[in-house]
Motif scaffolding. Structure first.
Motif, PDB file in Angstrom:
ATOM      1  N   GLN A  53      -0.798  58.215  38.754  1.00  0.00           N
ATOM      2  CA  GLN A  53       0.421  58.115  37.955  1.00  0.00           C
ATOM      3  C   GLN A  53       1.636  58.539  38.780  1.00  0.00           C
ATOM      4  N   GLN A  54       1.513  59.628  39.526  1.00  0.00           N
ATOM      5  CA  GLN A  54       2.617  60.086  40.372  1.00  0.00           C
ATOM      6  C   GLN A  54       2.974  59.026  41.419  1.00  0.00           C
ATOM      7  N   CYS A  55       1.962  58.390  42.001  1.00  0.00           N
ATOM      8  CA  CYS A  55       2.200  57.349  43.011  1.00  0.00           C
ATOM      9  C   CYS A  55       2.926  56.154  42.406  1.00  0.00           C
ATOM     10  N   MET A  56       2.485  55.730  41.225  1.00  0.00           N
ATOM     11  CA  MET A  56       3.121  54.578  40.588  1.00  0.00           C
ATOM     12  C   MET A  56       4.568  54.882  40.203  1.00  0.00           C
ATOM     13  N   GLU A  57       4.825  56.101  39.725  1.00  0.00           N
ATOM     14  CA  GLU A  57       6.192  56.490  39.394  1.00  0.00           C
ATOM     15  C   GLU A  57       7.060  56.558  40.655  1.00  0.00           C
ATOM     16  N   PHE A  58       6.493  57.097  41.745  1.00  0.00           N
ATOM     17  CA  PHE A  58       7.214  57.177  43.015  1.00  0.00           C
ATOM     18  C   PHE A  58       7.569  55.776  43.512  1.00  0.00           C
ATOM     19  N   ALA A  59       6.604  54.863  43.461  1.00  0.00           N
ATOM     20  CA  ALA A  59       6.842  53.489  43.909  1.00  0.00           C
ATOM     21  C   ALA A  59       7.902  52.813  43.043  1.00  0.00           C
ATOM     22  N   ALA A  60       7.851  53.040  41.733  1.00  0.00           N
ATOM     23  CA  ALA A  60       8.833  52.432  40.827  1.00  0.00           C
ATOM     24  C   ALA A  60      10.238  52.986  41.105  1.00  0.00           C
ATOM     25  N   ARG A  61      10.349  54.297  41.295  1.00  0.00           N
ATOM     26  CA  ARG A  61      11.656  54.908  41.576  1.00  0.00           C
ATOM     27  C   ARG A  61      12.285  54.363  42.860  1.00  0.00           C
ATOM     28  N   ASN A  62      11.435  54.077  43.823  1.00  0.00           N
ATOM     29  CA  ASN A  62      11.927  53.606  45.120  1.00  0.00           C
ATOM     30  C   ASN A  62      11.882  52.086  45.263  1.00  0.00           C
ATOM     31  N   GLY A  63      11.378  51.390  44.248  1.00  0.00           N
ATOM     32  CA  GLY A  63      11.309  49.928  44.289  1.00  0.00           C
ATOM     33  C   GLY A  63      10.334  49.388  45.310  1.00  0.00           C
ATOM     34  N   LEU A  64       9.243  50.108  45.563  1.00  0.00           N
ATOM     35  CA  LEU A  64       8.310  49.752  46.627  1.00  0.00           C
ATOM     36  C   LEU A  64       7.269  48.732  46.194  1.00  0.00           C
ATOM     37  N   LEU A  65       6.843  47.926  47.144  1.00  0.00           N
ATOM     38  CA  LEU A  65       5.708  47.043  46.955  1.00  0.00           C
ATOM     39  C   LEU A  65       4.481  47.927  46.779  1.00  0.00           C
ATOM     40  N   LEU A  66       3.670  47.672  45.759  1.00  0.00           N
ATOM     41  CA  LEU A  66       2.561  48.564  45.413  1.00  0.00           C
ATOM     42  C   LEU A  66       1.304  47.784  45.108  1.00  0.00           C
ATOM     43  N   SER A  67       0.175  48.286  45.570  1.00  0.00           N
ATOM     44  CA  SER A  67      -1.124  47.757  45.156  1.00  0.00           C
ATOM     45  C   SER A  67      -2.018  48.921  44.774  1.00  0.00           C
ATOM     46  N   VAL A  68      -2.833  48.707  43.764  1.00  0.00           N
ATOM     47  CA  VAL A  68      -3.780  49.709  43.298  1.00  0.00           C
ATOM     48  C   VAL A  68      -5.162  49.099  43.440  1.00  0.00           C
ATOM     49  N   PHE A  69      -6.080  49.835  44.050  1.00  0.00           N
ATOM     50  CA  PHE A  69      -7.416  49.290  44.249  1.00  0.00           C
ATOM     51  C   PHE A  69      -8.455  50.391  44.189  1.00  0.00           C
ATOM     52  N   ASN A  70      -9.702  49.965  44.024  1.00  0.00           N
ATOM     53  CA  ASN A  70     -10.840  50.862  44.041  1.00  0.00           C
ATOM     54  C   ASN A  70     -11.606  50.571  45.316  1.00  0.00           C
ATOM     55  N   GLY A  71     -11.538  51.456  46.276  1.00  0.00           N
ATOM     56  CA  GLY A  71     -12.150  51.245  47.581  1.00  0.00           C
ATOM     57  C   GLY A  71     -13.639  51.022  47.553  1.00  0.00           C
ATOM     58  N   LYS A  72     -14.287  51.331  46.437  1.00  0.00           N
ATOM     59  CA  LYS A  72     -15.733  51.138  46.337  1.00  0.00           C
ATOM     60  C   LYS A  72     -16.101  49.707  45.993  1.00  0.00           C
ATOM     61  N   SER A  73     -15.133  48.914  45.577  1.00  0.00           N
ATOM     62  CA  SER A  73     -15.429  47.543  45.192  1.00  0.00           C
ATOM     63  C   SER A  73     -14.975  46.567  46.260  1.00  0.00           C
ATOM     64  N   GLU A  74     -15.449  45.361  46.150  1.00  0.00           N
ATOM     65  CA  GLU A  74     -15.091  44.267  47.042  1.00  0.00           C
ATOM     66  C   GLU A  74     -15.275  44.679  48.497  1.00  0.00           C
ATOM     67  N   SER A  75     -14.270  44.483  49.298  1.00  0.00           N
ATOM     68  CA  SER A  75     -14.409  44.768  50.722  1.00  0.00           C
ATOM     69  C   SER A  75     -14.028  46.188  51.089  1.00  0.00           C
ATOM     70  N   GLY A  76     -13.480  46.945  50.123  1.00  0.00           N
ATOM     71  CA  GLY A  76     -13.070  48.319  50.410  1.00  0.00           C
ATOM     72  C   GLY A  76     -11.740  48.424  51.102  1.00  0.00           C
ATOM     73  N   THR A  77     -11.045  47.304  51.216  1.00  0.00           N
ATOM     74  CA  THR A  77      -9.722  47.321  51.830  1.00  0.00           C
ATOM     75  C   THR A  77      -8.667  47.026  50.774  1.00  0.00           C
ATOM     76  N   PRO A  78      -7.455  47.516  50.979  1.00  0.00           N
ATOM     77  CA  PRO A  78      -6.403  47.264  49.988  1.00  0.00           C
ATOM     78  C   PRO A  78      -6.092  45.784  49.872  1.00  0.00           C
TER      79      PRO A  78
END
Length: 110
Positions: A66-91
């Motif tokens: 939540q803190q990361c998403m709020e930080f990204a929103a405040r700064n207008g940053l490109l953001l991705s959220v992922f679960n490293g245990k799934s798929e290839s483990g890369t963002p």
């Protein structure tokens, strides 16, 4: 290294971002990918691109996320959220942006 340049979501320009405030708010690990002056400039298709996220936060809790998403929103940053245990483990595609890794977060299934 508490300052870096990250990609803004609205126009894909790299902007300077200070990560000190975020580092104080999250318990998880913040990994900053070094940027060269060439890749941290405007990406108008005429040169180098930064491949992969500029910053990855390995969240220790949902509050970290939540803190990361709020930080990204405040700064207008490109953001991705992922679960490293799934798929290839890369963002997912988040070149030069901020990636939030939820692989260490325990979710209560009810």
């Amino acid at each position: 290294m508490l300052s870096t340049k990250l990609r803004r979501a609205t126009d894909n320009e790299f902007i300077p971002v200070h990560l000190g405030g975020l580092a104080l708010m999250v318990r998880g690990q913040i990994r900053v990918r070094p940027t060269s002056s060439e890749s941290a400039t405007s990406d108008s298709g005429a040169g180098a691109k930064q491949v992969g996220p500029g910053v990855t936060v390995n969240c220790a809790s949902l509050q970290d996320a939540q803190q990361c998403m709020e930080f990204a929103a405040r700064n207008g940053l490109l953001l991705s959220v992922f679960n490293g245990k799934s798929e290839s483990g890369t963002p997912p595609a988040c070149d030069g942006g901020m990636a939030v890794d939820l692989s260490a977060v325990r979710f209560n299934a009810q």
